[in-house]
Design a protein around this motif. Structure first.
Motif, PDB file in Angstrom:
ATOM      1  N   ARG B 214       0.837  -1.189   0.000  1.00 59.61           N
ATOM      2  CA  ARG B 214       0.000   0.000   0.000  1.00 59.61           C
ATOM      3  C   ARG B 214       0.874   1.242   0.000  1.00 59.61           C
ATOM      4  O   ARG B 214       2.014   1.220   0.469  1.00 59.61           O
ATOM      5  N   ASP B 218       3.921   1.513  -2.251  1.00 53.86           N
ATOM      6  CA  ASP B 218       3.396   0.706  -3.348  1.00 53.86           C
ATOM      7  C   ASP B 218       4.324   0.725  -4.554  1.00 53.86           C
ATOM      8  O   ASP B 218       3.896   0.873  -5.688  1.00 53.86           O
ATOM      9  N   GLU B 246      -5.410  -7.093  -2.999  1.00 53.35           N
ATOM     10  CA  GLU B 246      -4.796  -6.022  -2.216  1.00 53.35           C
ATOM     11  C   GLU B 246      -5.749  -5.543  -1.125  1.00 53.35           C
ATOM     12  O   GLU B 246      -5.344  -5.324   0.021  1.00 53.35           O
ATOM     13  N   MET B 250      -5.461  -5.857   2.917  1.00 52.26           N
ATOM     14  CA  MET B 250      -5.599  -4.691   3.787  1.00 52.26           C
ATOM     15  C   MET B 250      -6.537  -5.030   4.945  1.00 52.26           C
ATOM     16  O   MET B 250      -6.261  -4.706   6.098  1.00 52.26           O
ATOM     17  N   ARG B 305      -2.742   6.710   2.377  1.00 48.70           N
ATOM     18  CA  ARG B 305      -2.498   6.638   0.944  1.00 48.70           C
ATOM     19  C   ARG B 305      -2.715   7.980   0.263  1.00 48.70           C
ATOM     20  O   ARG B 305      -1.976   8.347  -0.655  1.00 48.70           O
TER      21      ARG B 305
END
Lengths: 168, 345
Positions: B214, B218, B246, B250, B305
């Protein structure tokens, strides 16, 4: 039940191990090796050694094989740049392998099968008992082997380090 | 091995599987909404009220797309890659204790699929296996970008696994157990492990970000340098599997963090609630609290993110090897000394 599972998994182990040798592509070889290690993990579980099974899983399948794959991908080996192996090398390889096989078979024949250690103490492989064994009677060899690994690690780091200045 | 035992476990497995898939599905929606919120946009709002059907629309789109396998790709490995990624993402939840033992009628139901005595190591093993999906798929695509991405994924995973393992060792010194069931049960009420292991938690969390690929770590799918990395040759549902894996990862890492460090199903005042709700509903309420914690972590993943820019590769390696690993080792030593002193007096 247990025996038939063992024979099934053992057959798979031998099959994948042979595929490691016979696969043409080095990446395929490594993938078969991963499968071989996976069957070893199953063997450990069959022997009631859960801790060893998981450690084998993490260390061999999860770490060492990733590194193998990493290196092979980085080298990107293929047919063109494969070195030609001479016939002499092949003959020598066969003889060396044959010698090893004879030695292994010979030593295995002398081992008494009637003395399986696992059956005497079936819960030896559980994490608690294993830890007590390792840090009790086998403390010194355990610590020594960790020192050995540490020195190997330091050596590897030293080898990869570039010499910055060579003025003597 | 009675039949009702098998039925009970089957229901539990199905429920957990369905819940992880649904949560992963709606994580994609949540991610867009969070991104939109942070960038002062609206986000998806066309499919259904508030765009709530967007994940379904995406799923249908993925299934309907043309399936392309590159001519020079290794066909079998190309297909195994996404499947492996999905498999490794899904099997991690098997050892998570979702709640306390629950009374259904006069039957005691354990809200955990299996309690192996090395549960923590099992999860660690599954996480370390997750990288094979990326590596195999990336290599089999026969594309330079994919290959670079595979190599990046491998080295990143190996590096951060060490930090993660070391932070877990410090946790084990505190908990004295490898069984997740016991680790969570020990954190009754307010005694969450994060209070005893704050440094270990931070190291673990940073490593979890790196292991799930992440942002800000990433790098294997970095658009600017690698055009999407290992997914570049994938189309249709195979691409969907990679993207979906993904989000499941998470979810799984959020679950593990909530269980290991934030008490899992434990919350302050749970004994009072247990007397109030009775032995059937109180454990379910605990599970609900557990899921709230998980959602908080998933939100945190998204928040990071859309806030922190991507690391450069050398920065990533420096952080892992020179920052987190020494920190984790120092944490182990200090934890060990403190425990020795506490046990002495």
């Amino acid at each position: 039940m247990g025996t038939s599972v063992f024979y099934f998994v053992a057959t798979l182990s031998v099959f994948f191990a042979l595929m490691v040798v016979f696969a043409k592509n080095p990446i395929h070889s490594v993938l078969y090796l991963i499968l071989t290690f996976f069957t070893f993990t199953v063997h450990y579980i069959l022997l009631n050694a859960q801790f060893l099974a998981v450690v084998n899983f993490i260390v061999y399948m999860g770490a060492i094989m990733v590194l193998f794959l990493f290196v092979l991908m980085l080298l990107n080996l293929n047919k063109q740049n494969e070195p030609n192996k001479s016939t002499l090398l092949r003959v020598i390889g066969v003889i060396a392998g044959g010698c090893l096989a004879v030695t292994l078979i010979g030593s295995l024949k002398s081992v008494a099968i009637a003395d399986p250690l696992v059956l005497k103490n079936p819960s030896l492989g559980l994490v608690e008992n294993l830890g007590k064994e390792l840090f009790g009677p086998f403390m010194l060899p355990f610590e020594l082997s960790s020192l050995l690994l540490l020195s190997a690690m330091v050596g590897a780091v030293l080898l990869t380090k570039k010499e910055e200045k060579t003025n003597g | 091995m009675e039949i009702d035992f098998v039925i009970e476990k089957f229901i539990l497995v199905t429920a957990i599987f369905a819940i992880s898939l649904v949560i992963a599905m709606y994580s994609t929606y949540a991610e867009r909404k969070v991104a939109a919120f942070l960038q002062d946009r609206l986000g998806p709002d066309r499919a259904g009220p508030f765009g709530i059907l967007q994940p379904l629309a995406d799923g249908v789109k993925m299934f309907m797309k043309e399936e392309i396998i590159p001519a020079n790709a290794n066909k079998w490995l190309f297909m195994i890659g996404p499947g492996l990624a999905m498999l490794c993402a899904c099997i991690g939840t098997a050892v998570i204790p979702w709640g306390q033992d629950m009374m259904v009628g006069d039957r005691l139901v354990k809200l955990q699929v299996t309690d192996i005595n090395v549960g923590l190591l099992y999860i660690f093993g599954v996480i370390s296996l997750g990288v094979y999906g990326v590596m195999i798929g990336g290599w089999a695509s026969n594309n330079k970008y994919s290959l670079l991405s595979s190599i990046r994924a491998a080295s990143q995973n190996i590096s951060y696994e060490i930090g993660m393992g070391l932070s877990i060792i410090a946790l084990l010194l505190v908990t004295n157990s490898l069984s997740l069931r016991e680790i969570v049960a020990q954190q009754h009420g307010w005694q969450w492990n994060v209070l005893y292991q704050p440094v270990g938690f931070i190291v673990f969390m940073v490593c979890a970000f790196a292991e799930t690929n992440r942002a800000p770590f990433d790098l294997p799918e970095c658009e600017a340098e690698l055009n999407g990395g290992y997914t570049i040759e994938y189309s249709s549902m195979k691409l969907g599997f990679y993207l979906f894996a993904e989000y499941i990862n998470m979810f799984v890492s959020s679950t593990i963090m909530a269980a290991l460090y934030f008490g899992g199903y434990n919350y302050p005042g749970m004994d009072y609630m247990a007397t109030l709700l009775g032995p059937t509903w109180a454990p379910l309420f605990g599970t609900l609290i557990f899921f709230l914690k998980i959602f908080a972590f998933i939100f945190f993943f998204m928040w990071v993110r859309w806030t922190i820019p991507r690391f450069r590769y050398d920065q990533l390696m420096n952080l892992g090897w020179k920052g987190l690993i020494p920190l984790a080792i120092a944490n182990i030593i200090i934890t060990g000394i403190v425990i020795a002193i506490v046990n002495k007096f």
